[in-house]
Design an enzyme around this catalytic site. Structure first.
Site, PDB file in Angstrom:
ATOM      1  N   ASP A  60      42.396  28.928  37.017  1.00  0.00           N
ATOM      2  CA  ASP A  60      41.608  29.849  37.849  1.00  0.00           C
ATOM      3  C   ASP A  60      40.161  29.402  38.057  1.00  0.00           C
ATOM      4  O   ASP A  60      39.347  30.169  38.577  1.00  0.00           O
ATOM      5  CB  ASP A  60      41.601  31.241  37.194  1.00  0.00           C
ATOM      6  CG  ASP A  60      42.931  31.952  37.374  1.00  0.00           C
ATOM      7  OD1 ASP A  60      43.330  32.156  38.539  1.00  0.00           O
ATOM      8  OD2 ASP A  60      43.571  32.287  36.360  1.00  0.00           O
ATOM      9  N   ASP A  66      33.407  34.545  38.842  1.00  0.00           N
ATOM     10  CA  ASP A  66      33.687  35.372  37.667  1.00  0.00           C
ATOM     11  C   ASP A  66      32.952  34.914  36.401  1.00  0.00           C
ATOM     12  O   ASP A  66      32.917  35.638  35.414  1.00  0.00           O
ATOM     13  CB  ASP A  66      35.204  35.409  37.419  1.00  0.00           C
ATOM     14  CG  ASP A  66      35.910  36.142  38.548  1.00  0.00           C
ATOM     15  OD1 ASP A  66      35.386  37.181  38.974  1.00  0.00           O
ATOM     16  OD2 ASP A  66      36.955  35.655  39.005  1.00  0.00           O
ATOM     17  N   ARG A 130      39.245  43.945  33.579  1.00  0.00           N
ATOM     18  CA  ARG A 130      38.514  42.751  33.122  1.00  0.00           C
ATOM     19  C   ARG A 130      37.130  43.058  32.520  1.00  0.00           C
ATOM     20  O   ARG A 130      36.596  42.246  31.761  1.00  0.00           O
ATOM     21  CB  ARG A 130      38.329  41.787  34.296  1.00  0.00           C
ATOM     22  CG  ARG A 130      39.628  41.255  34.888  1.00  0.00           C
ATOM     23  CD  ARG A 130      40.278  40.238  33.971  1.00  0.00           C
ATOM     24  NE  ARG A 130      41.584  39.818  34.439  1.00  0.00           N
ATOM     25  CZ  ARG A 130      41.792  38.843  35.315  1.00  0.00           C
ATOM     26  NH1 ARG A 130      40.772  38.199  35.830  1.00  0.00           N
ATOM     27  NH2 ARG A 130      43.011  38.529  35.655  1.00  0.00           N
ATOM     28  N   HIS A 160      39.299  43.733  40.876  1.00  0.00           N
ATOM     29  CA  HIS A 160      37.843  43.794  40.638  1.00  0.00           C
ATOM     30  C   HIS A 160      37.180  44.821  41.557  1.00  0.00           C
ATOM     31  O   HIS A 160      37.731  45.164  42.610  1.00  0.00           O
ATOM     32  CB  HIS A 160      37.216  42.427  40.964  1.00  0.00           C
ATOM     33  CG  HIS A 160      37.516  41.340  39.991  1.00  0.00           C
ATOM     34  ND1 HIS A 160      37.957  40.094  40.380  1.00  0.00           N
ATOM     35  CD2 HIS A 160      37.427  41.296  38.640  1.00  0.00           C
ATOM     36  CE1 HIS A 160      38.126  39.326  39.318  1.00  0.00           C
ATOM     37  NE2 HIS A 160      37.821  40.026  38.242  1.00  0.00           N
ATOM     38  N   CYS A 247      34.786  35.164  45.523  1.00  0.00           N
ATOM     39  CA  CYS A 247      35.031  34.604  44.189  1.00  0.00           C
ATOM     40  C   CYS A 247      34.887  33.095  44.106  1.00  0.00           C
ATOM     41  O   CYS A 247      34.769  32.550  43.017  1.00  0.00           O
ATOM     42  CB  CYS A 247      36.412  35.013  43.705  1.00  0.00           C
ATOM     43  SG  CYS A 247      37.672  34.649  44.886  1.00  0.00           S
TER      44      CYS A 247
HETATM   45  C1  CIR Z   1      42.269  35.989  38.102  1.00  0.00           C
HETATM   46  O1  CIR Z   1      43.204  36.772  37.943  1.00  0.00           O
HETATM   47  O2  CIR Z   1      41.304  35.973  37.343  1.00  0.00           O
HETATM   48  C2  CIR Z   1      42.325  35.011  39.246  1.00  0.00           C
HETATM   49  N1  CIR Z   1      43.678  34.662  39.507  1.00  0.00           N
HETATM   50  C3  CIR Z   1      41.681  35.567  40.479  1.00  0.00           C
HETATM   51  C4  CIR Z   1      40.217  35.820  40.310  1.00  0.00           C
HETATM   52  C5  CIR Z   1      39.549  36.241  41.577  1.00  0.00           C
HETATM   53  N2  CIR Z   1      38.181  36.485  41.337  1.00  0.00           N
HETATM   54  C6  CIR Z   1      37.410  37.218  42.106  1.00  0.00           C
HETATM   55  O3  CIR Z   1      37.868  37.782  43.086  1.00  0.00           O
HETATM   56  N3  CIR Z   1      36.144  37.361  41.753  1.00  0.00           N
END
Ligand code: CIR
Length: 256
Positions: A60, A66, A130, A160, A247
């Protein structure tokens, strides 16, 4: 100068974490091409791209948003809420060090940057699967000396806070009211996603334009009707990994 920090797509992205989406095969070459086009859009909007190399063991890791919260005065290195993502922060911290004084979220706090929506001096933080209250308290401690207010926001049904709401103009948000309480955001004007496009609320405002996925034509039309200037791009392979446009970058000012 506006910097956009990005990271090359991991060759292992097909093993990404998924919470609300079913797993579908990801075309890695197409994902890389779409990511490159996304970087080109950022560059066209005036960003200098600080491109980090791929992390092959971290599926990821393309979703750099993130791993950090970058404000004008400081940067907070997060502690991502998925265990598989914890090792992503080290290299981002190293890359951010020349730009900002760093603060670090510590256990038991967990927070993903995707849960952080800053509007002016208010920082909204989603209470999602999260991100937790312990992390929100730590963020408060770091940013209050710089005059920021921090507000926890309940999020339900999506990954999120920024899956549910993002800023598309100085005084306007794009929102899916099924996932977040629309009353949270005070005097901001709200544009609703089209009811058939639940995932359409993630848009990336850069300077005067919004980077927006081509996957949501009905909501795109709504944005255009409201006079929002769009730079559209196909990020369908990244959407399969439960990511979207905010992201894939950390965007911040740098004065040199
Ligand atoms: C996750 O589940 O952490 C990743 N597959 C996707 C994260 C996406 N992040 C975001 O939209 N800030």
């Amino acid at each position: 100068m506006l910097i956009a920090m990005t990271r090359e797509v991991s060759p292992n992205i097909e093993n990404c974490a998924l919470t609300y989406l079913e797993r579908h095969a990801i075309d890695i070459d197409l994902a890389r091409t779409q990511h490159r086009q996304y970087e080109e859009s950022l560059a066209a909007l005036g960003c200098q791209i600080h491109h980090l190399p791929a992390e092959p063991d971290l599926p990821d890791s393309v979703f750099v948003e993130d791993t950090a919260i970058v404000l004008d005065e400081l940067a907070i290195i997060t502690r991502p809420g998925a265990d598989s993502r914890l090792p992503e922060t080290a290299s981002v911290a190293k890359a951010l060090e020349p730009y900002r004084k760093l603060y670090h979220i510590k256990a038991p706090g967990t927070i993903d940057g995707g849960d952080v929506l800053r509007i002016g001096k208010t920082i909204y933080i989603g209470l999602s699967s999260r991100s937790n209250l312990a992390a929100i308290d730590q963020v408060k401690g770091f940013v209050q000396p710089y005059g920021y207010a921090v507000e926890g926001v309940s999020v339900a049904g999506c990954l999120h806070l920024k899956s549910a709401v993002t800023q598309v103009a100085k005084d306007t948000l794009l929102i899916n009211r099924d996932w977040v309480d629309a009353g949270t955001f005070g005097a901001m004007a709200l544009i609703d996603v089209d009811p058939q496009e639940a995932h359409a609320a993630n848009a990336l405002l850069v300077s005067e334009k919004v980077i927006y996925p081509t996957s949501y034509p009905r909501t795109q039309e709504r944005l255009e009707k409201h006079g929002i200037l769009l730079a559209t791009g196909d990020v369908s392979e990244l959407i399969k990994a439960e990511g979207a446009v905010t992201c894939c970058s950390l965007i911040f000012q740098h004065r040199d």
